[in-house]
Every structure is written in structure tokens, then in C-alpha cells.
Design an enzyme around this catalytic site. Structure first.
Site, PDB file in Angstrom:
ATOM      1  CE  LYS A  96     -26.101  -9.332   7.768  1.00 56.76           C
ATOM      2  NZ  LYS A  96     -26.446  -9.286   9.000  1.00 56.76           N
ATOM      3  CB  THR A 116     -17.649  -4.539  12.639  1.00 58.45           C
ATOM      4  OG1 THR A 116     -16.511  -5.394  13.356  1.00 58.45           O
ATOM      5  CG2 THR A 116     -16.517  -3.830  11.632  1.00 58.45           C
ATOM      6  N   GLY A 157     -21.679  -5.356  16.460  1.00 54.77           N
ATOM      7  CA  GLY A 157     -23.277  -5.034  16.686  1.00 54.77           C
ATOM      8  C   GLY A 157     -23.590  -4.381  15.281  1.00 54.77           C
ATOM      9  CB  THR A 158     -22.321  -4.551  11.831  1.00 56.50           C
ATOM     10  OG1 THR A 158     -21.053  -4.247  12.384  1.00 56.50           O
ATOM     11  CG2 THR A 158     -22.455  -3.861  10.235  1.00 56.50           C
ATOM     12  N   GLY A 159     -24.464  -6.320  12.596  1.00 58.63           N
ATOM     13  CA  GLY A 159     -25.821  -6.999  12.058  1.00 58.63           C
ATOM     14  C   GLY A 159     -26.910  -6.669  12.872  1.00 58.63           C
ATOM     15  CB  CYS A 160     -27.665  -5.934  16.451  1.00 62.20           C
ATOM     16  SG  CYS A 160     -26.905  -7.411  16.954  1.00 62.20           S
TER      17      CYS A 160
HETATM   18  O1  PXL Z   1     -24.169  -9.507  16.428  1.00 63.43           O
HETATM   19  C1  PXL Z   1     -24.784 -10.501  17.043  1.00 63.43           C
HETATM   20  C2  PXL Z   1     -25.140 -10.513  18.352  1.00 63.43           C
HETATM   21  C3  PXL Z   1     -26.581 -10.788  18.748  1.00 63.43           C
HETATM   22  N1  PXL Z   1     -27.064 -10.723  19.998  1.00 63.43           N
HETATM   23  C4  PXL Z   1     -26.012 -10.546  21.013  1.00 63.43           C
HETATM   24  C5  PXL Z   1     -24.782 -10.232  20.703  1.00 63.43           C
HETATM   25  C6  PXL Z   1     -24.384 -10.221  19.546  1.00 63.43           C
HETATM   26  C7  PXL Z   1     -23.024 -10.054  19.011  1.00 63.43           C
HETATM   27  O2  PXL Z   1     -21.992  -9.849  19.904  1.00 63.43           O
HETATM   28  O3  PXL Z   1     -23.875 -10.120  21.690  1.00 63.43           O
HETATM   29  C8  PXL Z   1     -26.618 -10.496  22.267  1.00 63.43           C
END
Ligand code: PXL
Length: 278
Positions: free
Chosen positions: A181, A214, A216-219
Site C-alpha cells: 500500500k 487516517t 484504522g485505514t489499514g485494518c
Molecule cells: O492500524 C493498525 C492497528 C491494528 N490493531 C489495533 C490498532 C491499530 C492501530 O492503532 O490499535 C488494535
């Protein structure tokens, strides 16, 4: 008693809790819901965090992670799974063993290493376990530029050609495909690169959205890919649709006032009601 007749596709997330609700398990469940998927969740860690940073991490013991996966796998018809924050080596080992044992697939591995706030979410000595144990199980692994650099041991890629080279080097570690990404890069367009053994590299470009929100974008992206895989889409189509969903969530999230740091994307933009409409 009414007999259930409506089929709903189920996906599973194995990830950490973000107490502020924007990332982790909370982002995954909101994303599954927004995309019409029934979401199950197995917790690997609890984080105490808000939009400004992570102040604590509580790891769930490996045998209790295994117990959660066994309970869900014994009962629900899991059509796709994703993994997020794994935290440490013992957790990586427990999660990889549970996925293999219950033959859960297709698997999206989000190799989470650092939160948006910059706080670490994976112990440095766990990276090798992610490489050896998680990547060979994955239908797709979704590193950002920093995670791709850490997985390959190379400096952060500075051109699309370098991104593609790192994607191919991660592909050699055993996943079926790799989505690198480009969001942490620069330029008016964000270019993600999808490489797989089966087809030539795909470059997926989208206009960069100017926003601080941004978190939480990857999750959200990896959960959306799992959701579209659960709906039966082929991988490249699942990735395209997931990117479109994240782009919309970022665009709408730019307007949300949540906390004082990097706010969340708006996973629920498509189904949000104004209070007066309820
Ligand atoms: O974005 C990655 C991520 C994954 N898991 C948890 C997170 C974060 C980012 O803050 O808190 C629990």
C-alpha cells in the site's frame, strides 16, 4: 418459532481491540457490517488507546486465543478470515497454529507493526515469526511501505519500481499474493501494487485524500478484502472493491470529529443516520 431462512456470509477477524473504536477489531466488525457480512472476532490483545496514542497493551494468552478460534470454527461457516495486530511471538505462533489446525481460508494477513500514532504494535523479535508462520498461509498480505521494508530488510521504497521489487521479494516468502500500500508515500495519487505468481503486477491508483483522520485505514482495507473474498469475489476484484470502500470511508471520515489526534475513517458512511432521522 420462526425458522431462519436468510443466508448471511460470515467472516472472522483475529486481531487486537482498539479502545477508541477506530482501528483493530472494532474497525473490522464495522467494515464487515457495512459490507453486508456477519462478523465474528477472536481477540489477540487489548489496547488502551485513543486517537492520540497507545498507553497500554494486554496480550491474550495463546491457549485462550486457540480456544476462541476453536469455538468459532466448530460452529460458524467461516468464508474468509483476516489477521491484524498480533503483538508478540507467542501470539503469532498461537494464531498461525489455530488457522492451520482449523484450515481457515482464504486468509488476509495485515502485518500490523506500528499504530497510526507511531506506537509499536509488534515486538521486533516477532517479525521473523510473521514471515515464517503467517505469510505461507496467506491468500494476500497487505503491508504498507514501512512494513514492506521491515519484512524485506530493505530501505523504504521510493518509487513504484522499488515497491514492486519489495512486493516480489515478500511473494517469495510464501503468500499467494502481496498488496503493498502506497498511502504512506507522497504525491497526489496513492499507488498500491498487487503482485502474485499467477498474473503480472497490477498498479492501483487513487487520488490522495487530504485528511488527518487516517486511524484504522489499514485494518479497514484488510477487513474489506476479507469481506469481498467471503462474498466470493476473486482476489484482484476484492482488492479493487476494498480500495474503493476505504477511499469513501477516508473521504467521509475527514468530516468526523472524534478525539483530538488522528481520528478514524468513517467505516459506516453508507449507513449512518443523523440522530433526527431515527
Ligand atoms: O492500524 C493498525 C492497528 C491494528 N490493531 C489495533 C490498532 C491499530 C492501530 O492503532 O490499535 C488494535
Amino acid at each position: 418459532m420462526a425458522r431462519p431462512t436468510e443466508r448471511v456470509r460470515t467472516a472472522l477477524t483475529i486481531a487486537g481491540s482498539d479502545s477508541s473504536g477506530g482501528a483493530g477489531i472494532q474497525a473490522d466488525l464495522k467494515t464487515f457490517t457495512a459490507l453486508g457480512i456477519y462478523g465474528a472476532s477472536v481477540l489477540t490483545a487489548l489496547t488502551a488507546q485513543n486517537t492520540q496514542g497507545v498507553s497500554g497493551v494486554f496480550a491474550i494468552p495463546g491457549d485462550f486465543i486457540a480456544q476462541q478460534v476453536a469455538a468459532v470454527a466448530a460452529d460458524l461457516d467461516i468464508r474468509a478470515i483476516k489477521t491484524g495486530m498480533l503483538g508478540d511471538r507467542a501470539t503469532v505462533e498461537a494464531v498461525a497454529a489455530a488457522i492451520a489446525r482449523h484450515k481457515l481460508c482464504p486468509l488476509v494477513v495485515d502485518p500490523v507493526m506500528v499504530a497510526t500514532s507511531g506506537d509499536p504494535l509488534l515486538a521486533p523479535d516477532a517479525i521473523d515469526a510473521v514471515r515464517r508462520l503467517m505469510l505461507p498461509l496467506a491468500a494476500v498480505v497487505t503491508p504498507n511501505l514501512d512494513e514492506a521494508a521491515r519484512l524485506t530488510g530493505l530501505p523504504r521504497a521510493r518509487s513504484v519500481a522499488e515497491v514492486e521489487a519489495q512486493g516480489l521479494s515478500i511473494l517469495a516468502m510464501g503468500p499467494k499474493s502481496v498488496l503493498v500500500k502506497g498511502g504512506h508515500g507522497e504525491g497526489d495519487d496513492v499507488v498500491d501494487v498487487l503482485v502474485s505468481a499467477a498474473s503480472p503486477p497490477l498498479h492501483l491508483s487513487a487520488p490522495r485524500i487530504d485528511t488527518r483522520n487516517t486511524h484504522g485505514t489499514g485494518c479497514t482495507l484488510s477487513a474489506a478484502v476479507a469481506a469481498f473474498l467471503a462474498l466470493g469475489q476473486p482476489l484482484d476484484e476484492a482488492v479493487r472493491r476494498a480500495k474503493a470502500f476505504v477511499w469513501q470511508a477516508l473521504r467521509h471520515g475527514a468530516a468526523l470529529q472524534v478525539g483530538h489526534g488522528n481520528g478514524p475513517v468513517d467505516h459506516l458512511y453508507a449507513i449512518r443516520r443523523t440522530p433526527s432521522a431515527i
